[in-house]
Design an enzyme around this catalytic site. Structure first.
Site, mmCIF file in Angstrom:
data_model
loop_
_atom_site.group_PDB
_atom_site.id
_atom_site.type_symbol
_atom_site.label_atom_id
_atom_site.label_comp_id
_atom_site.label_asym_id
_atom_site.label_seq_id
_atom_site.Cartn_x
_atom_site.Cartn_y
_atom_site.Cartn_z
ATOM 1 N N GLU A 37 0.865 -1.173 0.000
ATOM 2 C CA GLU A 37 0.000 0.000 0.000
ATOM 3 C C GLU A 37 0.905 1.228 0.000
ATOM 4 O O GLU A 37 1.806 1.339 0.826
ATOM 5 C CB GLU A 37 -0.893 -0.041 1.247
ATOM 6 C CG GLU A 37 -2.018 0.974 1.227
ATOM 7 C CD GLU A 37 -2.856 0.955 2.516
ATOM 8 O OE1 GLU A 37 -2.940 -0.096 3.183
ATOM 9 O OE2 GLU A 37 -3.400 2.018 2.844
ATOM 10 N N ASP A 60 -5.899 9.651 9.389
ATOM 11 C CA ASP A 60 -4.561 9.246 9.828
ATOM 12 C C ASP A 60 -4.157 9.864 11.150
ATOM 13 O O ASP A 60 -4.410 11.038 11.407
ATOM 14 C CB ASP A 60 -3.522 9.625 8.765
ATOM 15 C CG ASP A 60 -3.590 8.693 7.565
ATOM 16 O OD1 ASP A 60 -3.506 7.466 7.787
ATOM 17 O OD2 ASP A 60 -3.746 9.173 6.439
#
Lengths: 260, 387
Positions: A46, A57
């Site tokens: 990824e 995040d």
């Protein structure tokens, strides 16, 4: 069916998937980390394309994104480097919707497809808004991987399961990306996905140690390891250092599979 | 200004661009708000609280000396007289009551200059809810007194150290926190922004401004003003006052800060759960807004404003920092009202447009969104040439 769907179903017959995450452009030699990860047994990688406002995040990947933006990393620069590297395992790009929206949905899908990117994860693109993107991405053979959260009711899990391509991203906890001390609610989330579809299901959000990978591997098809690795790169670890860590995740997953 | 479509779209703007983890909370809120807003008991509770606690209705004042000076007839809707000193209280009372109705016990909020944070902490104290406010670290220093106000009101203030450490990062951090606690916590967004149903819900809670003003103007013998003018950051005070006049012939004017002009300089994009007009660079990275007034330092605008701009129903103009202080002084000296720096943008536009875009003799409703007490230290140092 996208190419990623086929490849990950084949993979499931062989072993548990190990999916490390790296921030594209974090260092000038970031693709060597990807190469080292593949050498250590990563099945999919990824790659984060940085965005200024990464709402899914935590601090580690935020810091990685900030540094990558400081290095002038863009969707185009990262795609170009991925195209040159031509990695043998599938690459799944993780980015926020504005990056694709701004570049143009069709143009983004074509660029990603032409750069050999097999799929994307767009965490702020819920199923309600995803259709225009999915159509152009599928046309470019770029899979759109969707996320299931512990808060998703079963009707939503069913719709997500029907629409997710390649794999289903099972969020282990109600949290943004970051390190954690256990695999959280992952077993329950994976079970709910399993009850509605046959798509391979990988666990992410908080997979920090090989033990977590082993625990999650026992009930899922694979794991995604992000912040734990990105933190080490932020701290100055070399590609060679990372290769050792990723090998230990590989070993833990393979041991789990043998014991199962 | 009708409701958005079922997915929260105003034309091509709005929608819900949030992580799956937050979708159930957004859907739950949508259902809860529709139910509450259709329930006369809840609506009465909202209006009662604003009357008993919030200082509503706020008056409309005819600004006689300013009118003479500009050759216009200028009426001001006095949101500066609402509790906590601005229109922000209308929204937080609505959302705090809704939080209790949903059975949640805590609210979180973002704040830039601290106005929305103080208002949220105020409503939370009144209604017995726990409250945490996310504020960019840079702003906690610039607005230290507001941090102290929130703490006096029993709220916890969390300095945000990510990104640019200002309002947009405070929104990001509040959203990240909401992911972890949506089951028992409501995110009380401060403007007509964010994922559906926030832009619509906040506009509905602010529409009391326009509804009151329309009725109060009639008492002055004004059926329809020629212009309705309001400053716009995210755009909640403007949305609230516009809502009372959208179906009339009044020209609606939203005044942005030149350094945060999402309509003037922005392009379509997706941020904080909505598709709207945003300040962004060539790669879709969000740029920071710069303004003398922290309340207009937001790189986007509410999606309904983007839609109204698209339709041409409202017009959005921009005013530079240089004329804002003069407008604040003018209103203070002529009318005995020290406006907030945000509000002074609307005054500055009007002063400049009088006799030109706003023809002599026009009737104008100015939304006086907030009082300037919070800004006097900053204004003093600017006037003394210290900054």
């Amino acid at each position: 069916m996208t190419t990623l769907d086929t490849r990950l179903r084949d993979l499931r017959a062989r072993r548990k998937a190990l999916v490390p995450y790296f921030v594209g452009g974090l260092t000038s030699d970031w693709t060597t980390y990807v190469a080292a990860a593949i050498h250590a047994g990563a099945d999919v990688v990824e790659v984060g394309v940085p965005f200024s406002d990464p709402m899914m995040d935590g601090p580690v990947i935020q810091e990685g994104a900030l540094r990558a933006l400081g290095n002038e990393a863009t969707l185009e620069s990262i795609c170009h480097e991925l195209a040159v590297a031509a990695f043998e395992v599938p690459i799944v790009v993780m980015t926020y919707f504005n990056v694709l929206h701004h570049f143009g949905l069709e143009r983004s899908a074509e660029l990603l497809g032409a750069s050999g990117v097999a799929g994307v994860i767009v965490p702020d693109l819920a199923i309600e808004e995803a259709t225009p993107w999915r159509e152009v991405a599928t046309a470019a053979d770029v899979a759109t991987v969707l996320m299931v959260a512990p808060s998703s009711p079963i009707e939503r899990v069913r719709r997500i399961g029907e629409q997710s391509q390649g794999f289903v991203y099972a969020a282990a906890r109600m949290a943004v990306t970051g390190r954690a001390s256990d695999v959280g609610d992952a077993a329950r989330v994976v079970q709910s996905v399993r009850s509605v579809c046959d798509t391979p299901t990988y666990v992410g959000i908080g997979i920090t140690t090989p033990e977590h990978a082993s625990d999650a591997g026992a009930f899922s098809d694979g794991v995604i390891v992000g912040s734990a690795l990105v933190q080490r790169i932020l701290d100055g670890a070399s590609a060679h250092d990372l290769e050792g860590s990723i090998s230990s995740f590989r070993l833990a997953l393979d041991t789990t599979a043998r014991e199962a | 200004m009708g409701p958005p479509d079922e997915g929260g779209h105003f034309g091509s703007f709005g929608g819900r661009f949030v992580p799956e983890a937050l979708m159930p909370a957004c859907l739950e809120l949508d259902v809860a708000f529709r139910d509450a807003w259709g329930d006369p008991t809840f609506v009465a509770q909202y209006h009662d609280t604003l009357r008993e606690f919030g200082g509503r209705p706020t008056p409309v004042t005819y600004l006689e000396r300013l009118s003479q000076r500009l050759g216009l007839k200028v009426y001001a809707k006095r949101e500066d007289l609402a509790h906590t000193g601005s229109h922000k209280i209308n929204n937080v009372v609505g959302q705090a009551l809704l939080t209790k109705r949903m059975g949640k016990t805590r609210i979180i909020a973002e704040t830039g200059a601290g106005q929305h944070g103080v208002a949220t902490a105020t409503a939370a104290a009144r209604l017995g809810l726990a409250c945490t406010v996310y504020m960019g670290e840079v702003d906690t220093v610039r607005q230290a007194l507001n941090v102290f106000r929130m703490e006096l009101l029993g709220a916890t203030v969390v300095p945000v150290t990510s990104g640019s450490r200002t309002l947009k990062d405070a929104v990001n951090e509040a959203l990240r926190e909401w992911v972890t606690c949506a089951a028992d916590t409501h995110y009380c967004i401060g403007s007509v922004m964010g994922p559906h149903p926030f832009p619509w819900m906040v506009r509905e809670f602010q529409s009391v401004i326009g509804a009151e003003a329309a009725s109060q103007l009639r008492d002055f013998g004004v059926t329809t003003p020629d212009f309705v003018v309001a400053c716009v950051g995210g755009g909640s005070n403007a949305a609230g006052v516009f809502a009372g006049f959208a179906d009339s012939s009044a020209q609606l004017i939203g005044v942005e800060a030149a350094g945060g002009s999402a309509v003037g300089l922005g392009t379509p994009g997706v941020l904080h759960g909505m598709r709207s007009l945003l300040l962004q660079d060539d790669h879709g990275q969000i740029e920071e807004a710069y303004s003398i007034s922290a309340g207009l330092d937001y790189p986007g605008i509410g999606p309904e404003h983007a839609y109204l701009a698209d339709l041409g129903r409202a017009r959005y103009v921009a005013v530079g920092d240089d004329v804002v202080i003069g407008a604040l002084q003018l209103l203070s000296e002529l009318e005995g009202i020290i406006p907030a720096l945000e509000t002074a943008h609307a005054v500055a536009w009007l002063v400049n447009a009088a006799g030109d875009e706003v023809p002599a003799g026009s009737t104008v409703l100015l939304n006086l969104s907030g009082r300037g007490d919070k800004d006097v230290a900053q204004v003093r140092s600017i006037l003394r040439g210290e900054s």
